[in-house]
Write a protein that holds these residues in place. Structure first.
Motif: not given
Length: 393
Positions: A112-113, A115-117, A119-120, A122
């Motif tokens: 999850s971490m 995947r958030a990274k 998004l950041t 991108e």
């Protein structure tokens, strides 16, 4: 069977030579009387061993699976008992799942971490693109404005020389040109920096930062799948219908993944019935021929079978050409012998035969049908003798 034939023969000899004295009982007749059964029985046995070969080594063999856990952990439950029928899919034992559940949770959090990274990363890429577009537009605007000021400055300069213009306007125009030049240089440098960041891409065309995060995500997904697989392995199921023997596992003990330390032995219901023959006895044996066996655990019972196949490869046929060889087959075969697999007919298909059961048997080939009855009598007499237990203790 030989004794029975000799007894019948002796009875007729007694009738002919002793009782009714139809022929004289002299040296010649005595030699003939003794020679006939010896030659006849010898020839009968030699032919019988070809057309209906027998074996005194019929074995029942089951597949044995040493059960080794796929993960190491403390056993919490063993819901089975040894020497009891078990169906495929029944639970054999369970390992404490808590450490593996925590491993799954940690892997999910890491994923999850990342995947958030991603998004950041991108979002940063989109921001850089927008910055590049804004910087490019600013450079173009400053370039156009600077060009206009240079034209006006040239005009102010010409007017000042002729005395028609104001010298202050010329100085102000030159100051603005210098200021715009500095702004333009800064904008060009900023645009070049953003462009350089966007140009740092992998061979697949993705931005380096995004590609790194995606690679980390793939690794994290693999770790999560491995953690879930380990969690699934905390429950071990029966691989087939069978029975557990040598059950030493108890709740509270530690089950290890060491292959040399199985926690239990699982014996499958699937069986092989092997008849062991000398190599020169099977010259006429073929698949599909009739066979009979008599197992010692069922005295007096004849079990009908069919020849399935001949095991043409044994451990004695191997040479260590490419390395160390191991024993082949499902059981050791004696020297100079081959094993023939027999299939029990439908009538006795569900008859219980213990793994390791032993008995005798015979195969009836496509030749010498008249002599098969003799072998069948011998097999049946031998099965009756299994009722006799010669033991004094």
């Amino acid at each position: 069977m030989e004794l029975l034939l000799l007894s019948i023969y002796s009875f007729f000899v007694w009738l002919i030579f002793i009782k009714f004295k139809w022929l004289p009982w002299n040296t010649v007749s005595q030699v003939i009387v003794i020679t006939i059964p010896v030659i006849s029985i010898t020839a009968l046995i030699l032919i019988l061993n070809i057309v209906a070969p027998s074996s005194d080594d019929v074995r029942v063999i089951n597949y044995v699976v040493p059960v080794v856990p796929r993960v190491t952990g403390r056993v919490t439950e063993v819901p089975i008992e040894p020497n009891r029928p078990i169906k495929k899919g029944d639970v054999l034992f369970k390992i404490d799942p808590v450490p593996f559940e925590l491993e799954v949770q940690a892997a999910e959090a890491n994923l999850s971490m990342l995947r958030a990274k991603l998004l950041t990363a991108e979002a940063n890429r989109r921001t850089l693109g927008e910055q590049l577009n804004a910087g490019t537009g600013q450079v173009q605007a400053l370039t156009a404005k600077l060009g206009l000021l240079r034209i006006r400055s040239k005009q102010f300069k010409e007017l000042a020389k002729s005395g028609a213009g104001n010298k202050f306007d010329l100085e102000q125009a030159e100051a603005e040109i210098a200021e715009l030049g500095g702004q333009l240089a800064t904008s060009v440098a900023n645009a070049a920096q953003v462009k350089e960041k966007l140009a740092a891409k992998t061979a697949e065309g993705e931005q380096d930062e995004v590609a790194q995060v995606k690679a980390q995500i793939e690794q994290a997904e693999s770790q999560l799948a491995n953690a879930k697989w380990k969690l699934d392995q905390t429950v071990y199921y029966a691989p087939a219908d069978g029975t557990v023997v040598s059950l030493a596992l108890r709740p509270g003990s530690v089950a290890s993944i060491m292959v040399t330390q199985p926690v239990m032995t699982f014996v499958e219901d699937a069986q092989w019935i092997l008849a062991i023959y000398h190599q020169n006895e099977i010259r006429s044996v073929k698949a599909g021929q009739e066979a009979e066996i008599a197992m010692k655990m069922y005295p007096g019972r004849i079990i009908k079978c069919t020849v399935d196949s001949i095991m043409w490869a044994t451990a004695q046929g191997q040479l260590p050409i490419g390395g160390m060889s191991t024993s082949a087959g499902v059981a050791p075969i004696p020297q100079n012998a081959l094993a023939i697999r027999l299939l029990v007919d439908a009538k006795d298909k569900h008859l219980f035969l213990a793994s390791g059961a032993h008995g005798i048997g015979a195969i009836y080939t496509d030749e010498g049908h008249m002599l098969h009855i003799i072998r069948k009598v011998i097999i049946r007499v031998g099965s009756k003798l299994d009722w006799v237990i010669l033991k004094l203790h």
